[in-house]
Enzyme design. Structure first.
Site, short mmCIF file in Angstrom:
data_model
loop_
_atom_site.label_atom_id
_atom_site.label_comp_id
_atom_site.label_asym_id
_atom_site.label_seq_id
_atom_site.Cartn_x
_atom_site.Cartn_y
_atom_site.Cartn_z
N ARG A 66 -2.01 -14.23 4.16
CA ARG A 66 -2.67 -13.57 5.32
C ARG A 66 -1.89 -13.71 6.43
NH1 ARG A 66 -6.97 -9.82 4.07
NH2 ARG A 66 -7.60 -10.53 6.17
N TYR B 225 -12.67 -2.31 -3.47
CA TYR B 225 -13.20 -2.52 -2.08
C TYR B 225 -14.67 -2.38 -2.07
CZ TYR B 225 -8.23 -1.80 0.31
OH TYR B 225 -7.16 -2.16 0.66
N LYS C 20 0.74 -1.12 -0.15
CA LYS C 20 -0.05 0.08 -0.05
C LYS C 20 0.92 1.20 -0.12
CE LYS C 20 -3.89 -2.05 2.41
NZ LYS C 20 -4.70 -1.96 3.71
N HIS D 200 -2.24 -5.31 1.62
CA HIS D 200 -3.54 -5.78 1.30
C HIS D 200 -3.10 -7.40 0.79
CE1 HIS D 200 -7.25 -6.81 -0.46
NE2 HIS D 200 -6.80 -7.16 -1.56
N PHE E 96 -15.40 3.67 7.52
CA PHE E 96 -14.10 3.86 7.22
C PHE E 96 -13.84 3.84 5.77
CE2 PHE E 96 -14.38 -0.75 8.06
CZ PHE E 96 -13.97 -1.34 6.77
N ARG F 154 2.45 -6.70 9.67
CA ARG F 154 1.74 -5.66 10.55
C ARG F 154 2.25 -5.59 11.86
NH1 ARG F 154 -4.24 -6.95 7.57
NH2 ARG F 154 -4.20 -5.76 5.85
N THR G 13 -5.86 -7.25 10.64
CA THR G 13 -6.13 -6.22 10.14
C THR G 13 -5.51 -5.11 11.01
OG1 THR G 13 -7.88 -7.23 9.00
CG2 THR G 13 -7.80 -4.55 8.94
N ASN H 94 -1.86 0.26 7.39
CA ASN H 94 -1.51 -1.22 7.57
C ASN H 94 -0.64 -2.05 6.62
OD1 ASN H 94 -3.65 -1.96 6.00
ND2 ASN H 94 -4.65 -2.95 7.57
N GLU I 173 -9.80 -10.12 -7.60
CA GLU I 173 -8.81 -9.15 -7.67
C GLU I 173 -7.62 -9.03 -8.61
OE1 GLU I 173 -7.91 -9.20 -3.39
OE2 GLU I 173 -9.76 -8.72 -2.80
P1 IDP Z 1 -7.82 -6.60 5.45
O1 IDP Z 1 -6.88 -5.57 4.73
O2 IDP Z 1 -7.13 -7.16 6.71
O3 IDP Z 1 -8.13 -7.72 4.39
P2 IDP Z 1 -10.46 -5.42 5.50
O4 IDP Z 1 -11.45 -5.73 6.47
O5 IDP Z 1 -10.94 -6.04 4.14
O6 IDP Z 1 -9.08 -5.90 6.20
O7 IDP Z 1 -10.54 -3.88 5.27
C1 IDP Z 1 -9.74 -3.18 4.16
C2 IDP Z 1 -8.96 -2.37 4.91
O8 IDP Z 1 -9.70 -1.20 5.45
C3 IDP Z 1 -8.08 -2.68 6.08
O9 IDP Z 1 -6.80 -3.36 5.61
C4 IDP Z 1 -7.83 -1.39 6.83
O10 IDP Z 1 -6.92 -0.68 6.35
C5 IDP Z 1 -8.98 -0.74 6.65
N1 IDP Z 1 -10.17 -0.78 7.81
C6 IDP Z 1 -10.73 -2.01 7.89
N2 IDP Z 1 -11.50 -1.81 8.85
C7 IDP Z 1 -11.30 -0.57 9.50
C8 IDP Z 1 -12.04 0.12 10.53
O11 IDP Z 1 -12.60 -0.24 11.59
N3 IDP Z 1 -11.10 1.53 10.72
C9 IDP Z 1 -10.39 2.05 9.96
N4 IDP Z 1 -9.89 1.33 8.82
C10 IDP Z 1 -10.32 0.03 8.57
MG MG Z 2 -9.83 -7.60 2.88
#
Ligand code: IDP
Ligand code: MG
Length: 136
Positions: free
Chosen positions: A86, A49, A9, A116, A57, A103, A92, A113, A127
Site C-alpha cells: 500500500r 469489490y 489493473k 490494487h 462509483f 500512483r 487511492t 489508478n 482476496e
Molecule cells: P484502493 O484501491 O486504494 O484500496 P478503494 O477505496 O478500495 O481504494 O476503492 C477501490 C477502487 O475504486 C479505487 O482504486 C478506485 O479506482 C475506485 N474508486 C474509489 N473511490 C472512488 C471515487 O470516489 N470515484 C471514482 N472511483 C473511485
Molecule cells: Mg481497496
C-alpha cells in the site's frame, strides 16, 4: 512469510506498465509467488469489490476492472506485506498520491489508478482465496 494480493489493473496492462510496476515491488524485495494474466469476469469482480457495492462509483469500477486483462499476483514479503505494498502504491486518488509512489508517479485519474493491493491482512487472505484458491 506473509502474502498479499496485487492486481495490476487493465489500464496498467494496456499502457505497458506491467514490468515497471512489478519491478518496483521486486526492488523493495517483495517476491511474486503466483501470477496470472486474466480478464476478471463480472461475478468475480463483484465478489472482490463487495465492500463498494451501492457506492456511486461501483458500476464504473466493475466495468473497468472487467474491461481487459489484469495481472493477478500474490506477493510475498517478510511481514506486513499488504502495508508495504500500500505504501508503494500511494493514495487511492493519484492526484494526491506522493511522488515516488506508483500512483503518484504514473497515474492521474482515480478510476484508472493502475494497481490494487489488499487493505488488511484479513482482506489479503480473502482476496487470495478468490483469485488463487489453490494457494490458500
Ligand atoms: P484502493 O484501491 O486504494 O484500496 P478503494 O477505496 O478500495 O481504494 O476503492 C477501490 C477502487 O475504486 C479505487 O482504486 C478506485 O479506482 C475506485 N474508486 C474509489 N473511490 C472512488 C471515487 O470516489 N470515484 C471514482 N472511483 C473511485
Ligand atoms: Mg481497496
Amino acid at each position: 512469510m506473509d502474502r498479499t494480493l496485487v492486481i495490476v489493473k487493465p489500464d496498467a496492462v494496456e499502457r505497458g506498465l506491467i514490468g515497471t510496476i512489478i519491478a518496483r515491488l521486486e526492488a523493495k524485495q517483495l517476491r511474486l509467488v503466483a501470477s496470472e494474466l486474466r480478464t476478471i469476469d463480472a461475478p468475480t469482480a463483484a465478489l472482490h469489490y463487495a465492500e463498494h457495492e451501492g457506492k456511486p462509483f461501483y458500476a464504473n469500477l466493475v466495468a473497468f476492472i472487467t474491461s481487459g486483462p489484469s495481472l493477478l499476483c500474490v506477493v510475498e514479503g517478510p511481514q506486513d506485506t499488504w502495508k508495504v505494498v500500500r505504501l508503494l502504491m500511494g493514495s487511492t486518488n493519484p492526484k494526491e498520491a506522493a511522488p515516488g509512489t506508483i500512483r503518484g508517479d504514473l497515474a492521474i485519474e482515480m478510476s484508472q489508478n493502475l494497481i490494487h493491493g489488499s487493505d488488511s491482512l484479513a482482506s489479503a487472505q480473502r482476496e487470495i482465496a478468490i483469485f488463487f484458491p489453490n494457494l490458500s
